[in-house]
Design a protein around this motif. Sequence first.
Motif, short mmCIF file in Angstrom:
data_model
loop_
_atom_site.label_atom_id
_atom_site.label_comp_id
_atom_site.label_asym_id
_atom_site.label_seq_id
_atom_site.Cartn_x
_atom_site.Cartn_y
_atom_site.Cartn_z
N ILE A 38 39.37 53.06 26.58
CA ILE A 38 40.24 52.13 27.31
C ILE A 38 40.32 52.60 28.75
CG2 ILE A 38 42.57 51.20 27.50
CD1 ILE A 38 42.82 51.64 24.46
N CYS A 39 40.11 51.65 29.68
CA CYS A 39 40.19 51.99 31.08
C CYS A 39 40.90 50.85 31.82
CB CYS A 39 38.81 52.23 31.68
SG CYS A 39 37.74 50.79 31.67
N PHE A 40 41.18 51.08 33.07
CA PHE A 40 41.79 50.07 33.92
C PHE A 40 40.73 49.55 34.88
CE2 PHE A 40 45.26 52.60 32.43
CZ PHE A 40 46.30 51.70 32.23
N ILE A 41 40.75 48.24 35.16
CA ILE A 41 39.83 47.66 36.14
C ILE A 41 40.64 47.05 37.28
CG2 ILE A 41 38.01 47.19 34.46
CD1 ILE A 41 38.86 44.22 34.58
N ALA A 42 40.02 46.99 38.44
CA ALA A 42 40.65 46.36 39.59
C ALA A 42 40.45 44.85 39.49
CB ALA A 42 40.04 46.88 40.88
N VAL A 43 41.53 44.10 39.75
CA VAL A 43 41.47 42.64 39.73
C VAL A 43 42.09 42.14 41.03
CG1 VAL A 43 42.21 40.53 38.56
CG2 VAL A 43 41.70 42.59 37.22
N CYS A 44 41.35 41.33 41.78
CA CYS A 44 41.85 40.79 43.03
C CYS A 44 43.00 39.83 42.75
CB CYS A 44 40.74 40.07 43.78
SG CYS A 44 41.28 39.30 45.33
N ASP A 45 44.14 40.06 43.40
CA ASP A 45 45.30 39.19 43.21
C ASP A 45 45.12 37.83 43.89
OD1 ASP A 45 47.16 40.75 41.64
OD2 ASP A 45 47.27 42.10 43.35
N LEU A 46 44.13 37.69 44.75
CA LEU A 46 43.93 36.43 45.45
C LEU A 46 42.97 35.50 44.73
CD1 LEU A 46 43.73 37.81 49.09
CD2 LEU A 46 45.71 36.89 47.90
N CYS A 47 41.91 36.07 44.10
CA CYS A 47 40.91 35.20 43.48
C CYS A 47 40.54 35.59 42.05
CB CYS A 47 39.65 35.16 44.34
SG CYS A 47 38.72 36.71 44.37
N GLY A 48 41.04 36.72 41.57
CA GLY A 48 40.73 37.15 40.21
C GLY A 48 39.42 37.90 40.07
N ASN A 49 38.71 38.13 41.17
CA ASN A 49 37.45 38.86 41.14
C ASN A 49 37.66 40.27 40.60
OD1 ASN A 49 34.73 39.57 41.71
ND2 ASN A 49 35.34 40.37 43.71
N THR A 50 36.68 40.76 39.84
CA THR A 50 36.75 42.12 39.31
C THR A 50 35.55 42.95 39.73
OG1 THR A 50 35.66 41.47 37.25
CG2 THR A 50 38.09 41.45 37.28
N GLU A 51 34.63 42.38 40.54
CA GLU A 51 33.43 43.10 40.93
C GLU A 51 33.45 43.45 42.40
OE1 GLU A 51 30.11 40.72 39.78
OE2 GLU A 51 30.39 41.16 37.66
N ASN A 52 32.74 44.52 42.76
CA ASN A 52 32.59 44.85 44.17
C ASN A 52 31.27 44.28 44.67
OD1 ASN A 52 30.56 46.61 43.37
ND2 ASN A 52 31.77 48.44 43.68
N SER A 53 30.87 44.62 45.88
CA SER A 53 29.67 44.04 46.47
C SER A 53 28.38 44.46 45.77
CB SER A 53 29.59 44.41 47.96
OG SER A 53 29.57 45.81 48.09
N GLN A 54 28.43 45.47 44.94
CA GLN A 54 27.24 45.91 44.20
C GLN A 54 27.23 45.34 42.77
OE1 GLN A 54 29.26 48.38 45.79
NE2 GLN A 54 28.01 48.21 47.62
N THR B 129 41.51 45.99 49.70
CA THR B 129 42.74 46.33 50.42
C THR B 129 43.93 46.22 49.48
OG1 THR B 129 41.87 45.51 52.51
CG2 THR B 129 44.25 45.61 52.31
N GLN B 130 44.82 47.20 49.54
CA GLN B 130 46.11 47.07 48.87
C GLN B 130 47.11 46.71 49.94
OE1 GLN B 130 47.77 50.46 46.76
NE2 GLN B 130 48.81 49.06 45.37
N THR B 131 47.74 45.55 49.79
CA THR B 131 48.69 45.06 50.79
C THR B 131 50.00 45.84 50.69
OG1 THR B 131 49.59 43.36 49.32
CG2 THR B 131 47.68 42.74 50.66
N PRO B 132 50.82 45.78 51.74
CA PRO B 132 52.10 46.49 51.69
C PRO B 132 52.98 46.10 50.50
CG PRO B 132 51.61 45.82 53.93
CD PRO B 132 50.57 45.18 53.05
N ASP B 133 52.83 44.86 50.01
CA ASP B 133 53.62 44.45 48.85
C ASP B 133 52.93 44.75 47.52
OD1 ASP B 133 51.66 42.49 48.95
OD2 ASP B 133 53.04 40.80 48.98
N GLY B 134 51.81 45.52 47.57
CA GLY B 134 51.18 46.00 46.35
C GLY B 134 50.06 45.15 45.79
N ARG B 135 49.74 44.02 46.41
CA ARG B 135 48.65 43.19 45.91
C ARG B 135 47.30 43.79 46.29
NH1 ARG B 135 48.88 37.76 48.33
NH2 ARG B 135 49.52 38.95 50.14
N LEU B 136 46.28 43.55 45.45
CA LEU B 136 44.91 43.97 45.75
C LEU B 136 44.12 42.76 46.23
CD1 LEU B 136 43.87 46.33 42.81
CD2 LEU B 136 44.24 46.94 45.21
N ALA B 137 43.40 42.93 47.32
CA ALA B 137 42.52 41.88 47.84
C ALA B 137 41.11 42.44 47.84
CB ALA B 137 42.94 41.47 49.25
N CYS B 138 40.18 41.72 47.20
CA CYS B 138 38.80 42.19 47.15
C CYS B 138 38.10 41.96 48.48
CB CYS B 138 38.05 41.51 46.00
SG CYS B 138 37.69 39.76 46.26
#
Length: 89
Positions: free
Chosen positions: A7-23, A51-60
Amino acid sequence: MATRQVICFIAVCDLCGNTENSQDYTPHGPTEQAVIDIVTEKWGDPTCGWTQTPDGRLACNVTEDAAHQTAHEEAGKTISACAMTVTFS
């Protein structure tokens, strides 16, 4: 062949739901903070550019819309259409 459930944690963009990086890789880590650190360049691949915004959201690192650009700019970053270019102000 031996197997086990992991079990692991993945990053999820709070703006679009993306879970992948540029690679086309899904950043993951053993804790929530670890994966945030990985995608926001504290350790891990500096080309991820999330980016992690000041209010804690992740943006890919998407560059095609104003919401992502605004989130990055408010954090002092500029990401070009080439996700390999990340500039901090």
